[in-house]
Enzyme design. Structure first.
Site, PDB file in Angstrom:
ATOM      1  CD  GLU A   1      46.558  34.581  37.163  1.00  0.00           C
ATOM      2  OE1 GLU A   1      46.042  35.177  38.135  1.00  0.00           O
ATOM      3  OE2 GLU A   1      47.640  34.923  36.658  1.00  0.00           O
TER       4      GLU A   1
ATOM      5  CD  GLU B   1      43.479  35.862  41.095  1.00  0.00           C
ATOM      6  OE1 GLU B   1      42.848  36.915  41.279  1.00  0.00           O
ATOM      7  OE2 GLU B   1      44.305  35.703  40.175  1.00  0.00           O
TER       8      GLU B   1
ATOM      9  CG  HIS C   1      40.613  38.741  36.143  1.00  0.00           C
ATOM     10  ND1 HIS C   1      39.586  39.399  36.770  1.00  0.00           N
ATOM     11  CD2 HIS C   1      41.739  39.093  36.802  1.00  0.00           C
ATOM     12  CE1 HIS C   1      40.061  40.130  37.773  1.00  0.00           C
ATOM     13  NE2 HIS C   1      41.373  39.961  37.811  1.00  0.00           N
TER      14      HIS C   1
ATOM     15  CG  ASP D   1      44.545  36.895  35.069  1.00  0.00           C
ATOM     16  OD1 ASP D   1      43.729  35.948  35.120  1.00  0.00           O
ATOM     17  OD2 ASP D   1      44.747  37.662  36.025  1.00  0.00           O
TER      18      ASP D   1
ATOM     19  CG  ASP E   1      47.160  36.904  47.655  1.00  0.00           C
ATOM     20  OD1 ASP E   1      47.689  37.292  48.718  1.00  0.00           O
ATOM     21  OD2 ASP E   1      46.887  37.670  46.709  1.00  0.00           O
TER      22      ASP E   1
ATOM     23  CG  HIS F   1      47.120  36.509  43.295  1.00  0.00           C
ATOM     24  ND1 HIS F   1      46.426  37.238  44.246  1.00  0.00           N
ATOM     25  CD2 HIS F   1      46.719  36.990  42.094  1.00  0.00           C
ATOM     26  CE1 HIS F   1      45.637  38.110  43.650  1.00  0.00           C
ATOM     27  NE2 HIS F   1      45.801  37.985  42.346  1.00  0.00           N
TER      28      HIS F   1
END
Length: 381
Positions: A209, A235, A185, A183, A257, A284
């Site tokens: 990700e 996400e 992020h 990730d 999500d 997510h």
């Protein structure tokens, strides 16, 4: 049957649950939350409840249309998350009324179990080998890790080396028959993501990700074009309209999500849209029990599903765990890397209402950390 009451509960570690009750005594649960903005979403839930009270809970699509469109200003994480939780609760009620799991109402199951992954490492990943071993011992065949903590706009050679070293440790601990994902992020610039992902490719991560921020989705195609590593995002995208540019850019994995992107109703449509682009779904879910239960309903009936995130034992959850709010925690037991297809009506879980009511308001609202670069400027968390 009419909706008579909507309640919300802010519970540790950072979750918001909603309870929708009918005059027949049927109760549905949802999880409407934006991490770090639970109180704001709580207010939005009660504003939207004005559209639901006194109405038939079985008219789920009509309620979704009203909640998302009966206002001149639409969208955004707060509103779409409030809608998501209420939508989950309405599907939960419908399943309980009809005596079937939600995925049966969505066309029936296409799989008997749902592959899931566990988190290893936090914002400053360390001791990866031990953490991976713990997850494998817990029954997982896949893990996910953060690439790095605070990240410079363009990483130094040493910083890139440290990212690769941690990924190598994960691969060595997992072997060739298990998977790890990395990730980013949203902490990386597009240029930095392209540089780093090139070094990860020989380790065959399941996916990388959120290599760029959601507002830079127009650049994610540059990252896709620079690597053979599957690129994932989603996400922080909350509707079909918002995920479309990422799909058009060539991502491999979409990560909506269930507690942010309009709930079960919208994520089912998002999944169908992704399917037309040959894109896989990995919902997510670093959240609580209702969000995970809703995610599993989608995972069971979506043909292009890949793998499910879940937060049992995640480093973010201090003071409470997903299983603490369930009457029967075994519903989320992991066997050989998989969660079983839920068979109970509605979302397939029984929320421990006494525990939820006792926990309501017991901790301050969670806030994400604020990071800064060495020069004092803001850094992405």
């Amino acid at each position: 049957m009419k909706i008579t009451r909507v309640e919300t509960f802010a519970v540790p570690p950072r979750w918001l649950l909603c309870r929708v009750e009918t005059d027949d005594g049927v109760v549905g649960w949802g999880e409407p939350v934006v991490e770090g903005r639970a109180s704001t979403v709580r207010t939005a839930v009660h504003e939207l409840a004005e559209l639901l009270l006194g109405r038939d809970p079985m008219r789920i699509e009509d309620h979704w249309q009203l909640m998302t469109k009966a206002s001149f200003y639409r969208g955004g994480p707060v509103l779409s998350s409030a809608v998501a939780g209420l939508d989950q609760a309405l599907w939960d009620i419908a399943g309980k009324v009809l005596g079937v799991p939600v995925h049966v109402m969505l066309g029936g199951p296409v799989r008997e179990r749902v592959r899931s992954y566990g988190w290893v490492g936090g914002d400053e990943p360390a001791q990866i080998t031990e953490a991976v071993a713990e997850r494998v011992e817990a029954g997982f065949t896949a893990v996910k890790m953060n690439a790095a903590g605070r990240t410079d706009p363009l990483s130094t050679p040493r910083a890139v080396e440290e990212i690769v070293r941690r990924a190598e440790a994960a691969r060595d601990a997992l072997g060739p028959d298990r998977d790890f994902a990395v990730d980013f992020h949203g902490r990386f610039t597009a240029a930095n993501a392209r540089r780093v992902v090139e070094h990860l490719a020989p380790l065959h991560p399941l996916f990388v990700e959120e290599p760029v921020l959601p507002e830079h989705t127009h650049r994610i195609g540059d990252v896709v074009a620079a690597t053979t590593v599957p690129i994932a995002t989603g996400e922080r995208l909350f509707s079909r309209a918002e995920v479309l540019p990422a799909l058009q850019a060539g991502i491999a994995v979409l990560q909506p999500d269930l507690s942010h992107a309009g709930g079960i109703s919208e994520v089912r449509r998002i999944a169908a849209l992704a399917e037309t682009f040959d894109v896989l779904l990995a919902p997510h879910c670093p959240l609580g029990p209702v969000a995970l239960a809703a995610s599993l309903q989608i995972a069971c009936c979506v043909p292009n599903f890949l793998i499910q995130e879940q937060s049992i034992g995640i480093h973010y959850n201090r003071g409470a765990d997903v299983l603490d709010y369930l009457v029967d925690p075994e519903v989320f037991a992991v066997t050989d890397g998989y969660l079983a297809r839920p068979g109970a009506p509605g979302l397939g879980i029984t929320v421990d209402e006494r525990a939820v009511r006792a926990a309501d308001g017991s901790v301050p609202d969670w806030r994400g950390p604020v990071w800064r670069h060495p020069d004092g400027s803001f850094a992405e968390w």
